[in-house]
Design a protein around this motif. Structure first.
Motif, short mmCIF file in Angstrom:
data_model
loop_
_atom_site.label_atom_id
_atom_site.label_comp_id
_atom_site.label_asym_id
_atom_site.label_seq_id
_atom_site.Cartn_x
_atom_site.Cartn_y
_atom_site.Cartn_z
N MET A 158 26.68 18.98 51.23
CA MET A 158 27.16 20.18 51.31
C MET A 158 26.06 21.39 51.45
N THR A 159 24.81 20.91 52.26
CA THR A 159 23.89 21.74 52.46
C THR A 159 24.16 23.10 53.10
N GLY A 160 23.71 24.29 52.77
CA GLY A 160 23.85 25.30 53.56
C GLY A 160 25.35 26.14 53.27
N VAL A 161 25.95 25.59 52.13
CA VAL A 161 27.20 26.08 51.48
C VAL A 161 27.19 26.79 50.17
N ASP A 162 27.60 28.06 50.09
CA ASP A 162 27.53 28.81 49.14
C ASP A 162 29.22 28.95 48.52
N GLN A 163 29.55 28.33 47.70
CA GLN A 163 31.01 28.38 47.30
C GLN A 163 31.02 29.20 45.92
N ARG A 164 32.03 30.44 45.99
CA ARG A 164 32.04 31.16 44.70
C ARG A 164 33.66 30.99 44.51
N VAL A 165 34.01 30.33 43.58
CA VAL A 165 35.46 30.50 43.00
C VAL A 165 35.62 31.83 42.51
N VAL A 166 36.68 32.57 42.91
CA VAL A 166 37.09 33.86 42.69
C VAL A 166 38.27 33.77 41.70
N LEU A 167 39.01 32.43 41.74
CA LEU A 167 40.46 32.46 40.87
C LEU A 167 40.69 31.17 40.66
N ALA A 168 40.94 30.58 39.53
CA ALA A 168 41.50 29.14 39.51
C ALA A 168 42.28 28.98 38.41
N PRO A 169 43.32 29.51 38.52
CA PRO A 169 44.45 29.64 37.19
C PRO A 169 44.83 27.96 36.91
N GLU A 170 44.49 27.44 35.75
CA GLU A 170 44.50 26.06 35.60
C GLU A 170 46.04 25.81 34.80
N ASP A 171 46.81 27.02 34.25
CA ASP A 171 47.90 26.90 33.73
C ASP A 171 49.34 26.87 34.57
N GLY A 172 49.04 26.95 35.82
CA GLY A 172 50.31 27.27 36.65
C GLY A 172 50.89 28.60 36.66
N SER A 173 50.07 29.59 36.15
CA SER A 173 50.66 30.91 36.05
C SER A 173 51.04 31.68 37.39
N LEU A 174 50.21 31.19 38.36
CA LEU A 174 50.38 31.77 39.84
C LEU A 174 51.20 30.94 40.67
N GLY A 175 52.12 30.12 40.04
CA GLY A 175 52.94 29.21 40.79
C GLY A 175 52.31 28.35 41.68
N PRO A 176 52.39 28.58 43.03
CA PRO A 176 51.91 27.35 43.97
C PRO A 176 50.30 27.51 44.20
N LEU A 177 49.85 28.95 43.93
CA LEU A 177 48.33 29.33 43.97
C LEU A 177 47.42 28.29 42.91
N LEU A 178 46.47 27.66 43.49
CA LEU A 178 45.79 26.81 42.64
C LEU A 178 44.42 27.51 42.66
N ARG A 179 43.81 27.89 43.75
CA ARG A 179 42.48 28.46 43.68
C ARG A 179 42.18 29.31 44.84
#
Length: 182
Positions: A1-22
């Protein structure tokens, strides 16, 4: 993954956002890619904020700023995404698959604005843009604002947002999935 800058903004690990994982705010240098990788039982909604992106799977797809791609991995697929000559900034939104037993599929919504059809009952996406100083009314839901100072995420009941920025609102069925119940 050269040249990739990934910033995780949200990652609820408890299922609190239903289908939204990340949610990830990704920046790729010109012609950089993620490298071939596998997805299975996940839907990936890619909102291209600036630049361009080539999706390399099946027939492929060229994406430009303002486009929204919906990748349904279903039973599984291997693919890559590669930035165009000016690089790309893309919000990658990962959801639990609506149908993990389905064959893989890919849809592109060109110059998306307003409600984007994701083909599922448990998640809706609204997309808008606000020019500098412009005020835009957004619907209720999980608001994601990509402005000049980064990305802001907040649950809200519907309000006016002043630009500049790209505005996303997720309306999610937040019934906790079976795996997240105690």
């Amino acid at each position: 993954m050269t040249g990739v800058d990934q910033r995780v903004v949200l990652a609820p690990e408890d299922g609190s956002l239903g289908p939204l994982l990340r949610l990830a705010d990704d920046r790729l240098d010109p012609h950089a890619g993620y490298g071939r990788h596998v997805h299975r039982a996940v839907d990936v909604v890619a909102v291209v904020l600036s630049g361009s992106l080539r999706h390399r799977w099946a027939g492929g797809a060229e994406l430009a700023a303002g486009d929204v791609a919906v990748l349904r991995a279903g039973t599984g697929l291997e693919h890559d995404e590669v930035a165009g000559p000016d690089g790309v900034r893309v919000l990658q939104c990962y959801l639990r698959s609506a149908d993990p037993a389905a064959a893989p599929a890919h849809d592109v919504h060109r110059a998306a604005s307003g409600w984007v059809d994701l083909g599922r009952d448990d998640a809706r996406l609204w997309l808008g843009r606000a020019a500098p100083g412009e005020s835009v009314r957004v619907p209720a839901g999980l608001l994601v604002v990509r402005g000049v100072d980064g990305v802001v995420v907040e649950q809200q009941t519907g309000r006016r947002v002043t630009g500049p920025g790209v505005l996303l609102v997720w309306q999610l069925d937040t019934d906790r999935p079976a795996w997240a119940r105690g």
